[in-house]
Write an enzyme that holds these catalytic residues in place. Structure first.
Site, short mmCIF file in Angstrom:
data_model
loop_
_atom_site.label_atom_id
_atom_site.label_comp_id
_atom_site.label_asym_id
_atom_site.label_seq_id
_atom_site.Cartn_x
_atom_site.Cartn_y
_atom_site.Cartn_z
N ILE A 1 0.82 -1.21 0.00
CA ILE A 1 0.00 0.00 0.00
C ILE A 1 0.86 1.26 0.00
CG2 ILE A 1 -1.96 -1.14 1.09
CD1 ILE A 1 -1.19 0.21 3.71
N GLU A 2 2.18 1.10 -0.22
CA GLU A 2 3.04 2.27 -0.37
C GLU A 2 3.67 2.27 -1.76
OE1 GLU A 2 5.31 3.62 3.10
OE2 GLU A 2 4.42 1.98 4.24
N MET A 3 4.94 1.94 -1.87
CA MET A 3 5.60 1.99 -3.17
C MET A 3 5.32 0.74 -4.02
SD MET A 3 9.26 3.74 -2.26
CE MET A 3 9.36 5.40 -1.56
#
Length: 358
Positions: A146-148
Site C-alpha cells: 500500500i506504499e511503493m
C-alpha cells in the site's frame, strides 16, 4: 622474465581491480568523512548521536541519500518517493491523515515526522517500533503493497540502469554495483542530517530569545503534574528531543482496531501502545496521533484535558483518566498551545540542504 608472463600478471591485476570496482563495500575505498553538525544545545544536554560503525556519515553518501529520498525511482511506477509521505514543508511528515500509495490505497497510520533521529537511543522506529535502525526503517516502504508496491530487485535494477546512479554509488561506497543495503545506507545517512534545533524555545534556552507571559505559563502547565503533566512522555527543557521514544497508551480508545506495539511483540500488555512523537515542529506536522485523528492542537489538548478513555492497557501516567483528563482551564489550554508552538523551527523546513536536489 617471460614477456607473456608479465602480460598475464598485468591483465590479472587489471581484472582484479575491475572486479573490486563492481563489488559492494570495497574495504579499500574511503569517501569524504562528514561529521554531523551537532547543535551546541544538543552537545550540552544529549549523548552523542548514534552512527553505525558500518555506515559512517560521508559527503558523498549524504548526497546520494538525499537524491534517492526525493526520487520516485524506488516505486513500482516511478510516481512516489520517500518525500511523498515525508515532505520538508510538513516537517518531513504528511499533511494528510493517511498517506496514499501508488495504487491509490490509503495507509492506516499518519506519517511520522523525520528529524533528530540520530539521537533515538532506543533505536526503535515507526509508531510501533518494528524497525530497529534507520537503515532498516528505509527497507519496508519500497515493498509495502500500500506504499511503493515494488520489489527490491526491481528497484535496484531501475537504479542500476540509470545514467547517473552507478557513478554516485561509486563515489559514496566505492562500487558501481547497486544493492538494497547500500540504498538504505545512503538514505539513512541523509535522514541523520535532518536536525532541528533552532526553535524559539531553543533560542530561549540558549539565552537569545524571550518567551511571552502566555508561553511561560504554557511551559509551567506542561511541567506541572497537577495541570498539564505532559513532561513524563515528552521530556522537558533538559531533554531537547521532546519525546521519551517509549510506547504509551494515551487513552484514545476503549478497544483497539490497531494494536500498535502489541502487534509487533504479541504482548497483550502492549496492545494499543504507540511511540511518543516529538513535540517539535507541531506547527507543521498536523494532523496528530498515530492515526491522524486530530486536525488541530486544540483537539489534542482537549483530549488530555477531558477526553481520556479507559482501557486495560492505559498508561499509569494517564493518572486522571477517571475524570476524563487533567481538566485544564481555557486560559491554561491557550497558554499550553502557545508554548507548544515555540518548539517549531521555521529554519528546519526551509533549510536548502534538506530540499529536493533533482
Amino acid at each position: 622474465m617471460n614477456r607473456n608472463f608479465i602480460l598475464y600478471i598485468l591483465i590479472t591485476c587489471l581484472l582484479i581491480s575491475c572486479k573490486k570496482d563492481d563489488e559492494s563495500g570495497d574495504d579499500g575505498y574511503m569517501a569524504t568523512p562528514l561529521e554531523l553538525q551537532v547543535p551546541p544545545l544538543f552537545e550540552d544536554k544529549l549523548l552523542p548521536p548514534v552512527i553505525p560503525a558500518d555506515n559512517p556519515q560521508t559527503v558523498e553518501g549524504v548526497a546520494l541519500g538525499r537524491k534517492l529520498f526525493f526520487d520516485p525511482i524506488l516505486s513500482a511506477d516511478n510516481t512516489m518517493a520517500c518525500a511523498s509521505c515525508h515532505s520538508p514543508s510538513s516537517g518531513f511528515s504528511d499533511s494528510r491523515q493517511f498517506s496514499i500509495g501508488i495504487d491509490g490505497i490509503a495507509g492506516r497510520r499518519n506519517s511520522m515526522p523525520l528529524f533528530n533521529l540520530a539521537w533515538n537511543y532506543t533505536e526503535n522506529f515507526f509508531w510501533d517500533g518494528r524497525a530497529v535502525t534507520l537503515e532498516n526503517q528505509a527497507l519496508e516502504p519500497v515493498e509495502d503493497p500500500i506504499e511503493m508496491h515494488n520489489t527490491w530487485p526491481e528497484a535496484v535494477a531501475s537504479i542500476q540502469a540509470d545514467t547517473e546512479y552507478p557513478e554516485l554509488f561509486q563515489d559514496a561506497f566505492g562500487t558501481t554495483t547497486v544493492d538494497r543495503t547500500l540504498v538504505t545506507k545512503a538514505i539513512a545517512q541523509f535522514v541523520r542530517t535532518l536536525i532541528s534545533a533552532n526553535s524559539k524555545f531553543d533560542r530561549y534556552t540558549m539565552g537569545t530569545a524571550q518567551l511571552t507571559p502566555s508561553e511561560l505559563n504554557g511551559l509551567n502547565v506542561f511541567m506541572d503534574e497537577n495541570r498539564g503533566d505532559c513532561f513524563h512522555c515528552h521530556g522537558n527543557p533538559n531533554s531537547p528531543l521532546w519525546t521519551d521514544n517509549i510506547f504509551h497508551n494515551n487513552g484514545l480508545d476503549e478497544s483497539f482496531t490497531d494494536r500498535g506495539r502489541g502487534e509487533v511483540t504479541g504482548d497483550p500488555r502492549e496492545f494499543g501502545t504507540f511511540k511518543s512523537p516529538s513535540l517539535r515542529n507541531l506547527a507543521y506536522t498536523a494532523p496528530y496521533m498515530h492515526d491522524g485523528r486530530f486536525e488541530t492542537l486544540e483537539e489534542v489538548i482537549n483530549h488530555y484535558s477531558e477526553g481520556l478513555v479507559y482501557s486495560s492497557t492505559i498508561d499509569p501516567l494517564m493518572k486522571k483518566v477517571d475524570q476524563g483528563g487533567v481538566q485544564l482551564s481555557e486560559q491554561d489550554k491557550a497558554d499550553l498551545k502557545a508554548f507548544l508552538l515555540t518548539l517549531s523551527d521555521p529554519s528546519f523546513i526551509s533549510n536548502p540542504a534538506f530540499q529536493n536536489p533533482n
